[in-house]
Write a protein that holds these residues in place. Structure first.
Motif, short mmCIF file in Angstrom:
data_model
loop_
_atom_site.label_atom_id
_atom_site.label_comp_id
_atom_site.label_asym_id
_atom_site.label_seq_id
_atom_site.Cartn_x
_atom_site.Cartn_y
_atom_site.Cartn_z
N TYR A 101 -52.80 -62.02 79.44
CA TYR A 101 -52.97 -61.22 78.44
C TYR A 101 -53.99 -61.16 78.95
O TYR A 101 -53.59 -59.43 78.21
CB TYR A 101 -53.27 -62.13 77.40
N PRO A 168 -53.63 -53.80 64.46
CA PRO A 168 -54.73 -54.96 65.36
C PRO A 168 -53.44 -56.01 65.90
O PRO A 168 -52.50 -55.60 65.87
CB PRO A 168 -55.59 -55.56 65.03
N PHE A 170 -51.64 -58.98 68.68
CA PHE A 170 -50.66 -58.52 69.80
C PHE A 170 -49.56 -58.00 69.94
O PHE A 170 -48.77 -56.96 70.40
CB PHE A 170 -50.87 -59.81 70.74
N ASP A 173 -45.22 -59.15 63.76
CA ASP A 173 -44.37 -60.42 64.14
C ASP A 173 -43.25 -61.16 64.02
O ASP A 173 -42.55 -61.51 64.17
CB ASP A 173 -44.65 -61.14 61.91
N MET A 176 -43.30 -61.21 67.72
CA MET A 176 -43.06 -62.32 67.92
C MET A 176 -41.95 -63.61 68.06
O MET A 176 -41.60 -64.43 67.66
CB MET A 176 -44.05 -62.58 67.27
N LYS A 177 -41.40 -63.16 66.29
CA LYS A 177 -40.04 -64.31 65.76
C LYS A 177 -38.91 -63.51 67.34
O LYS A 177 -38.54 -65.06 67.42
CB LYS A 177 -39.79 -63.82 64.74
N ARG A 180 -39.96 -65.62 71.03
CA ARG A 180 -39.91 -67.29 69.82
C ARG A 180 -38.75 -68.13 69.98
O ARG A 180 -38.46 -68.85 70.51
CB ARG A 180 -41.03 -67.79 69.05
N GLU A 181 -38.00 -67.26 69.00
CA GLU A 181 -36.10 -67.98 68.96
C GLU A 181 -35.52 -66.59 70.07
O GLU A 181 -34.33 -67.74 69.74
CB GLU A 181 -36.50 -67.50 67.11
N PRO A 294 -54.44 -61.90 71.72
CA PRO A 294 -55.04 -63.60 72.32
C PRO A 294 -55.91 -62.91 73.58
O PRO A 294 -55.56 -62.31 74.23
CB PRO A 294 -53.71 -64.25 72.11
N THR B 271 -52.02 -69.79 71.37
CA THR B 271 -52.50 -68.62 71.70
C THR B 271 -52.68 -67.28 71.08
O THR B 271 -53.32 -66.40 71.11
CB THR B 271 -50.77 -67.75 72.85
N ASN B 272 -51.64 -67.39 70.12
CA ASN B 272 -52.15 -66.06 69.14
C ASN B 272 -52.66 -66.02 68.00
O ASN B 272 -52.65 -65.47 66.94
CB ASN B 272 -50.47 -65.30 68.69
N MET B 274 -51.78 -68.07 65.73
CA MET B 274 -51.11 -68.28 64.31
C MET B 274 -50.21 -69.58 64.07
O MET B 274 -49.95 -70.09 64.82
CB MET B 274 -50.01 -67.31 63.86
N ILE B 294 -47.28 -66.80 57.35
CA ILE B 294 -47.86 -66.93 58.22
C ILE B 294 -49.26 -66.89 58.37
O ILE B 294 -50.04 -66.04 57.42
CB ILE B 294 -47.76 -65.33 58.87
N LYS B 296 -52.46 -66.44 60.26
CA LYS B 296 -53.73 -66.17 61.18
C LYS B 296 -55.18 -66.10 61.42
O LYS B 296 -54.93 -66.10 59.86
CB LYS B 296 -53.19 -64.56 61.04
N THR B 303 -60.67 -56.07 60.97
CA THR B 303 -60.27 -56.21 61.29
C THR B 303 -58.72 -57.10 59.87
O THR B 303 -57.71 -56.45 59.01
CB THR B 303 -59.99 -57.28 61.78
#
Lengths: 344, 615
Positions: A101, A168, A170, A173, A176-177, A180-181, A294, B271-272, B274, B294, B296, B303
């Motif tokens: 990262y 802001p 990374f 959502d 990221m899902k 993840r999945e 991260p 890492t993130n 959350m 979620i 976070k 922010t």
């Protein structure tokens, strides 16, 4: 050159041990009763008479510092850097997981810093005291004067709060899902590259949107710095006899700048680049915190605030390693840029 | 043509604006907070961020009715009371009839045995950073805070002498005692009879139900089969010590979920930073209204604010100093002023250690204070009347605070709004200072160190405010404001080194005992730090009331006792509250279903997510 590299590499462990010894001593000087602060999140946890002693004993904080250090070093040699409260796993695993990262951010920042910074410096230097030069210098002064913390917040305000362009974090959502999945494969652990390899251009675009604001924050200061160095160096080289000779030979200005000036003017740039790379990594502390990304910078900052000593030592080791390796690369690059320099 | 273009432009603009105003991802609630959870093991947690997650993953035996601190059944089908016969033996036996048909996230069905396992596991695990100590204190009738102490009392040998660093018994005798301790002491405390789970307390402890009710993560009921299948305690007497006081990360529950709550853990992404939770469709009370939660961690306030304004977060943590940031934003809802189970107080050590570096010369010579400076009631009165409480509340916490007479939050049993609060009156302060130490204080002056934990701006300014007013009374009075790092602060207060310091207390459970015992009992967390002379006073006048009141099951009698206690506290300038912080909820208007609760982790600023939805 090989002997030089080997010699430098041999010194590496000694420097790293010195760094750990220094940090370890500083942390251990706090004393066991302060170090339990790492493990106690509620003062009520110390309600019982023996709670403090129990925690000190549980985490082995009452042992003499040299004994603790030797024990820690022994574990490090076995690959165990201790447990990171911030990472909620081993320090080494945490760092390894976060390296991509921070690297991705710092490396992408390096590209505009080096190319745009040098390019602007060359333009400014070759147009000395002309409007273009003045404009670039103003740009540099602003960049060099604005603390990255303030600049980051400004970027956030303009590009996220008002324009809603660069959020802001990374990734979104939704992305990221997907990661993840699935379907998703972590191949290089650089999300931009992995997105291409996974043929997910939606995630690539999402990653870029999340990268632009931090990159801008991280690189602006160094653009300003590099262009100032390049400009000064250019001006110095432009006054050299061999440049006058080149011009007298009737060479075009483009050839003079590109062949005779630029290359020589880049030596000081290479010198500061080493420090700049390390500073770029250090800059991630602020950028990753402001943009909630991260990375090792945020990890180190959180570890320091919460007195997570194993993580602090681990991060310090990592940054030292970066510094040493970068300096080595810079030394080698001298020889490549200017054949008159011999490493011995 | 131009007119048509204009109409088209307006239509596009309206479409764009409506797109921005529309609810973003109605199936997901995003909460941006400052802190990250420490652990998801209910028996090891004791922090807001962990509690907020655990609250969605697990259920408890009983719960609160809405915003109140009244109880209603949850996994137990009844709340034990003397009236329904489920609370008997003078408050020593609690009977919980266990609900049938409740499914854990693993698919296992809840039985009373799960409840027994949960309590025994929590007891024996007794993580030294966790809050199970509260349950141990309650079940032991206030006698013990740790299982190790209890074991020592039973076995006549210290736990550390019975079990070595490798978690093995040190001898056959130690092993026999460890096994005997479980069989004879722990096992009989928690019993299953038919469909009932029974707690046999060592002695009555009135706040027990408050300690295990929903919102107390440590009272969460866990899936025993899942635990045993995943390497947790095997429920055998022989070997329980292997699971005792581990580090949180050694627990199988640290990053997992063995609950039956409305949400199940999808991922805790370290890492993130959350935590993602998905709705548990087989939840016994019916599925939650929102599919995904979620949480976070976003450390930087700017922010979080930007995320809220952009709709990428539905609610965020906002400090009181930023209370008015959202006044002109029509999409943001701000609710404030609800009470919080917390008090911030100014503490005065009656007897500071003679070796303390914070008492200067240690004499009344103008360059320090005597170690027992605050034993004189006039000194305490001089400080408490020289504090501008209203300015602190209005200016420092933007009105998000309320004065309380003693160190007890509003809404708690025994809270009496008719009791007086100390006036900010420099005349009264001066009178008290003149009388202090037979006039010696006024004559010689002093140099007093007022301490706060560095980084806490409210406490820092409060100390500076005190300095201004106290120094204005007599030029010989000097107050030095000193900010120290939290670990140093922790150490200095614990070792009775601080003459005057500001610190708060957040309720572990909504009972007056949690505050009165902590602040005023000679053995209380803060009480005992006031030093020997305070302890003598407390033992004579305060402890007897506190000790009796906690065992009293008649609410009215308890209220009378606490009224008597508070009278003594106020007359002697022992109660030292500055203010009770008030809640601040900041969220998108599309988020519905918020109601504050004193005891829910972050309950002043986050909804009970089971009831929350977006529209």
């Amino acid at each position: 050159m090989l002997a030089f590299i080997i010699r430098r590499l041999l010194i590496l462990p000694i420097i790293l041990i010195g760094v750990t010894l220094l940090i370890f001593s500083m942390i251990w000087m706090l004393g066991p009763e302060r170090l339990i602060g790492t493990y106690v999140k509620s003062p009520e946890a110390l309600k019982s008479e023996k709670a403090v002693e129990r925690l000190i004993q549980k985490y082995g904080l009452d042992r003499p510092a040299p004994e603790m250090y030797v024990k820690w070093l022994g574990n490090v040699l076995k690959g165990d850097f201790g447990y990171s409260n911030v990472g909620r796993q081993g320090v080494l695993q945490s760092i390894m997981e976060l390296i991509p990262y921070t690297f991705e951010l710092a490396l992408y920042a390096l590209i505009p810093v080096v190319f745009v910074g040098i390019w602007l410096g060359v333009i400014a230097g070759s147009h000395q005291d002309k409007p273009l030069d003045h404009g670039i210098r103003i740009f540099a002064i602003i960049g060099w004067s604005l603390p990255d913390y303030v600049f980051g917040l400004l970027v956030l305000l303009v590009f996220y709060s008002y324009l809603k362009w660069f959020p802001p974090g990374f990734l979104s959502d939704a992305s990221m899902k997907v990661m993840r999945e699935g379907p998703w494969k972590d191949i290089t652990h650089f999300v931009t590259i992995d997105a291409i390899l996974n043929w997910r251009f939606d995630i690539l675009w999402d990653a870029i949107r999340h990268l632009i604001a931090p990159l801008l924050t991280l690189s602006y200061l160094w653009w300003a710095y590099i262009l100032r160095i390049t400009r000064s160096s250019m001006l110095e080289v432009l006054r050299k006899d061999y440049v006058r000779t080149a011009r007298a030979k009737g060479l075009s200005e483009k050839v003079v700048i590109n062949k005779h000036v630029k290359r020589n003017a880049l030596i000081p740039v290479a010198t500061v680049s080493g420090g700049m790379i390390v500073q770029l990594f250090a800059g991630t502390v602020i950028v990753e915190t402001i943009f909630a990304r991260p990375g090792l910078g945020r990890f180190t900052a959180t570890a320091a605030v919460t007195l997570d000593y194993f993580s602090v030592i681990g991060a310090a080791l990592f940054f030292s390693l970066i510094l040493i390796v970068t300096n080595l690369i810079v030394d080698i690059s001298y020889a490549l840029i200017d054949p008159r320099i011999r490493l011995s | 043509m131009q007119k048509k273009l204009f109409v088209l432009f307006i239509c596009l603009l309206a479409l764009t604006l409506s797109a921005f105003a529309a609810v973003k991802d109605p199936d997901t609630i995003v909460n941006a907070e400052y802190g990250a959870p420490e652990t998801l093991d209910p028996h090891a947690e004791w922090d807001n961020a962990s509690g907020a997650v655990i609250n969605n993953l697990y259920d408890n035996l009983i719960k609160y009715v809405g915003e109140t601190i009244e109880f209603e059944p949850m996994l137990s089908t009844a709340v034990p009371t003397p009236e329904n016969g489920l609370l008997k033996d003078n408050g020593k036996t609690y009977i919980f009839p266990i609900r049938k048909g409740v499914k854990f996230h693993s698919g296992n069905i809840l039985t009373p045995k799960d409840i027994e396992y949960t309590f025994e596991r929590g007891f024996l695990a007794d993580n030294s950073s966790g809050a199970v100590t509260l349950i141990i204190e309650a079940v032991s009738g206030g006698e013990f805070y740790t299982v190790a102490d209890w074991f020592e009392a039973y076995a006549g040998m210290a736990y550390s002498d019975a079990v070595n660093d490798d978690r093995e018994p040190t001898s056959a005798e130690a092993k026999a005692k460890l096994i005997g301790f479980y069989n004879e002491v722990i096992d009989p405390l928690f019993v299953v009879e038919g469909d009932n789970f029974i707690v046999n307390m060592k002695d009555a402890f009135a706040p027990f139900l408050f300690i295990i009710v929903k919102y107390a993560g440590w009272g969460s009921i866990i899936d025993s089969q899942w635990c045993m299948a995943n390497g947790e305690w095997d429920w055998k007497a022989d070997g329980w010590w292997k699971w005792h006081d581990r580090t949180p990360e050694e627990s199988a529950l640290h990053m997992a979920d063995a609950g039956c709550g409305p949400y199940k853990l999808a991922v805790w992404d370290q890492t993130n930073n959350m935590v993602v939770m998905e709705r548990f469709d087989d939840y016994w009370q019916g599925p939650a209204k929102t599919k995904t939660l979620i949480f976070k961690t976003v450390e930087e306030y700017s922010t979080r604010k930007a995320m809220l304004e952009a709709g990428d977060a539905d609610l965020v943590l906002v400090d009181p100093i930023y209370r008015y940031d959202f006044d002109n934003n029509p999409d943001i809802e701000v609710i404030s002023g609800h009470p919080r189970a917390q008090v911030t107080s100014i503490h005065m050590g009656w007897k500071v250690q003679e070796t303390s570096e914070y008492i200067g010369s240690g004499k009344l010579d103008g360059n320090g204070i005597p170690a027992d400076f605050f034993t004189d009631i006039n000194v305490r009165a001089g400080i408490l009347h020289a504090f501008n409480y209203d300015a602190l509340i209005d200016d420092l916490v933007n009105g998000l605070g309320k004065r309380v007479p003693t160190d007890l939050p509003e809404g708690f049993l025994g809270f009496d709004p008719t009791l007086p609060v100390y006036e900010f009156d420099l005349g009264k302060a001066e009178k008290a200072w003149k009388a202090a130490w037979g006039g010696e204080v006024w004559e010689n002056g002093f140099k007093l160190v007022a301490m706060y934990n560095a980084g806490n701006e409210v406490r820092q300014t409060a100390c500076e405010m005190l300095k201004v007013y106290v120094e204005s009374i007599n030029p010989k009075f000097q107050v030095e404001v000193l900010g120290v790092q939290w670990p140093t602060y922790l150490k200095a207060t614990r070792e009775e080194l601080c003459p005057l310091y500001i610190i708060g207390w957040v309720a572990d459970y909504p009972d007056a005992h949690n505050f009165f015992s902590t602040y005023y009992h000679s053995n209380g967390y803060y009480g005992k730090r006031h030093g020997g002379e305070y302890n003598d006073f407390a033992k004579e006048y305060l402890d007897p009331i506190i000790d009796v009141a906690v065992k009293e099951t008649d609410v009215n009698k308890r209220i009378e006792m606490y009224a008597e206690l508070q009278k003594i506290l106020l007359e002697n300038y022992i109660a030292t509250p500055l203010y009770m912080p008030q809640g601040l909820y900041v969220a998108r208007k599309w988020l519905k279903g918020f109601f504050p609760h004193l005891l829910r982790s972050s309950g002043d600023r986050t909804p009970e997510f089971y009831y929350a939805w977006k529209e």
